[in-house]
Design a protein around this motif. Structure first.
Motif, PDB file in Angstrom:
ATOM      1  N   GLU A 200     -15.580  10.480  -6.008  1.00 54.17           N
ATOM      2  CA  GLU A 200     -14.332  10.981  -6.586  1.00 54.17           C
ATOM      3  C   GLU A 200     -13.143  10.169  -6.073  1.00 54.17           C
ATOM      4  O   GLU A 200     -12.254   9.783  -6.844  1.00 54.17           O
ATOM      5  N   ALA A 201     -13.153   9.890  -4.777  1.00 58.17           N
ATOM      6  CA  ALA A 201     -12.054   9.116  -4.191  1.00 58.17           C
ATOM      7  C   ALA A 201     -12.001   7.712  -4.784  1.00 58.17           C
ATOM      8  O   ALA A 201     -10.922   7.191  -5.109  1.00 58.17           O
ATOM      9  N   ARG A 202     -13.171   7.081  -4.934  1.00 59.62           N
ATOM     10  CA  ARG A 202     -13.209   5.719  -5.498  1.00 59.62           C
ATOM     11  C   ARG A 202     -12.750   5.706  -6.957  1.00 59.62           C
ATOM     12  O   ARG A 202     -12.094   4.761  -7.400  1.00 59.62           O
ATOM     13  N   GLY A 230      -3.477   3.435   2.148  1.00 64.84           N
ATOM     14  CA  GLY A 230      -4.080   2.657   3.227  1.00 64.84           C
ATOM     15  C   GLY A 230      -5.121   3.458   3.983  1.00 64.84           C
ATOM     16  O   GLY A 230      -6.220   2.954   4.285  1.00 64.84           O
ATOM     17  N   GLU A 231      -4.805   4.721   4.278  1.00 69.92           N
ATOM     18  CA  GLU A 231      -5.752   5.555   5.012  1.00 69.92           C
ATOM     19  C   GLU A 231      -6.981   5.865   4.160  1.00 69.92           C
ATOM     20  O   GLU A 231      -8.109   5.899   4.668  1.00 69.92           O
ATOM     21  N   THR A 232      -6.779   6.058   2.860  1.00 69.67           N
ATOM     22  CA  THR A 232      -7.912   6.316   1.965  1.00 69.67           C
ATOM     23  C   THR A 232      -8.861   5.120   1.947  1.00 69.67           C
ATOM     24  O   THR A 232     -10.089   5.277   2.040  1.00 69.67           O
ATOM     25  N   ASP A 238     -13.052   0.409   2.085  1.00 67.49           N
ATOM     26  CA  ASP A 238     -12.812  -0.337   0.846  1.00 67.49           C
ATOM     27  C   ASP A 238     -11.845  -1.487   1.122  1.00 67.49           C
ATOM     28  O   ASP A 238     -10.620  -1.346   1.012  1.00 67.49           O
ATOM     29  N   ARG A 239     -12.369  -2.651   1.471  1.00 66.42           N
ATOM     30  CA  ARG A 239     -11.524  -3.799   1.808  1.00 66.42           C
ATOM     31  C   ARG A 239     -10.818  -4.387   0.591  1.00 66.42           C
ATOM     32  O   ARG A 239      -9.705  -4.879   0.690  1.00 66.42           O
ATOM     33  N   GLY A 240     -11.483  -4.332  -0.575  1.00 62.99           N
ATOM     34  CA  GLY A 240     -10.913  -4.941  -1.770  1.00 62.99           C
ATOM     35  C   GLY A 240      -9.618  -4.265  -2.181  1.00 62.99           C
ATOM     36  O   GLY A 240      -8.596  -4.923  -2.372  1.00 62.99           O
TER      37      GLY A 240
END
Length: 244
Positions: A200-202, A230-232, A238-240
């Motif tokens: 869901e977050a992605r 940033g925190e998410t 998730d570096r990208g």
């Protein structure tokens, strides 16, 4: 926003030339709204202080109280936490003396915020109840801020599941339809990440990326949105998206 800032500056210049302090108070109030973004804090503090002085000069308690509303909000943003207690006390006395309940309920709300920031979480709920009581009596729709404060306290206690349960139904109708829809989606991504709802977050992050992270409105919500994004990304590894 650019047009808003330009019109706000023009209105303030006209008000100064008019020589009418009541007109000036209205223009200063509008100017503060147009400057409500992270990089204009010092200017906003100056506007709020000038507006308070104009309100005192004209004997208009409503203008003076609105100015203090802005000033205390700006001082929170500036991190001037240590000196806020006497400012809130002064504001509360003004509201009580003027018998303007539409302003009075902010004092316990701000005290609740200070208690939370100082780690005195047990003191928060009674203050929020008082703010809710006064706000409802005044008929102020902004009293919904009390529930948002409760949401913040749940997160400070680490109860993100309860936070997600409160936030998700509130944000869902506003994502896509509210002027702050992108900020609500950012919040939804953050709560999903904190509660292990990675897919869901992605999905929220992907939708924000499609829109363009640089399209986040540079307004009162921008600073919180960027920090929350940033925190998410960190929670998801998730570096990208983090790089963007």
């Amino acid at each position: 926003r650019e047009r808003s800032e330009r019109l706000g500056a023009e209105a303030l210049a006209l008000a100064r030339r008019s020589g009418d302090d009541r007109v000036l108070a209205y223009a200063l109030n509008a100017r503060h709204v147009t400057l409500w973004r992270a990089d204009r804090l010092e200017e906003r503090l100056g506007i709020a202080r000038e507006m308070a002085a104009v309100g005192r000069r004209t004997g208009d308690p409503e203008s003076e109280l609105q100015a203090w509303n802005w000033l205390i909000t700006d001082l929170f943003e500036a991190g001037e936490i240590a000196g806020l207690d006497p400012e809130i006390d002064h504001y509360e006395r003004l509201a009580q003396d003027a018998r303007l309940p539409a302003f009075e309920w902010y004092a316990p709300l701000w005290r609740a915020s200070l208690s939370a920031l100082r780690g005195h979480l047990s003191a928060v709920e009674p203050l929020l109840e008082e703010a809710m009581r006064l706000g409802r009596r005044a008929g102020d729709p902004n009293v919904e801020l009390v529930d948002q404060m409760r949401l913040g306290v749940r997160c400070m206690r680490g109860d993100f599941e309860a936070g997600h349960a409160q936030y998700a139904p509130m944000a869902a109708p506003k994502i896509g339809r509210s002027p702050a829809s992108l900020s609500f989606r950012v919040g939804a991504a953050w709560f999903a990440a904190w509660t292990g709802r990675d897919a869901e977050a992605r999905e929220h992050l992907d939708r924000l990326a499609e829109h363009g992270f640089d399209r986040l409105p540079f307004d009162v919500n921008w600073l919180e949105s960027v920090g929350t994004l940033g925190e998410t990304c960190a929670l998801l590894g998730d570096r990208g998206h983090a790089a963007r």
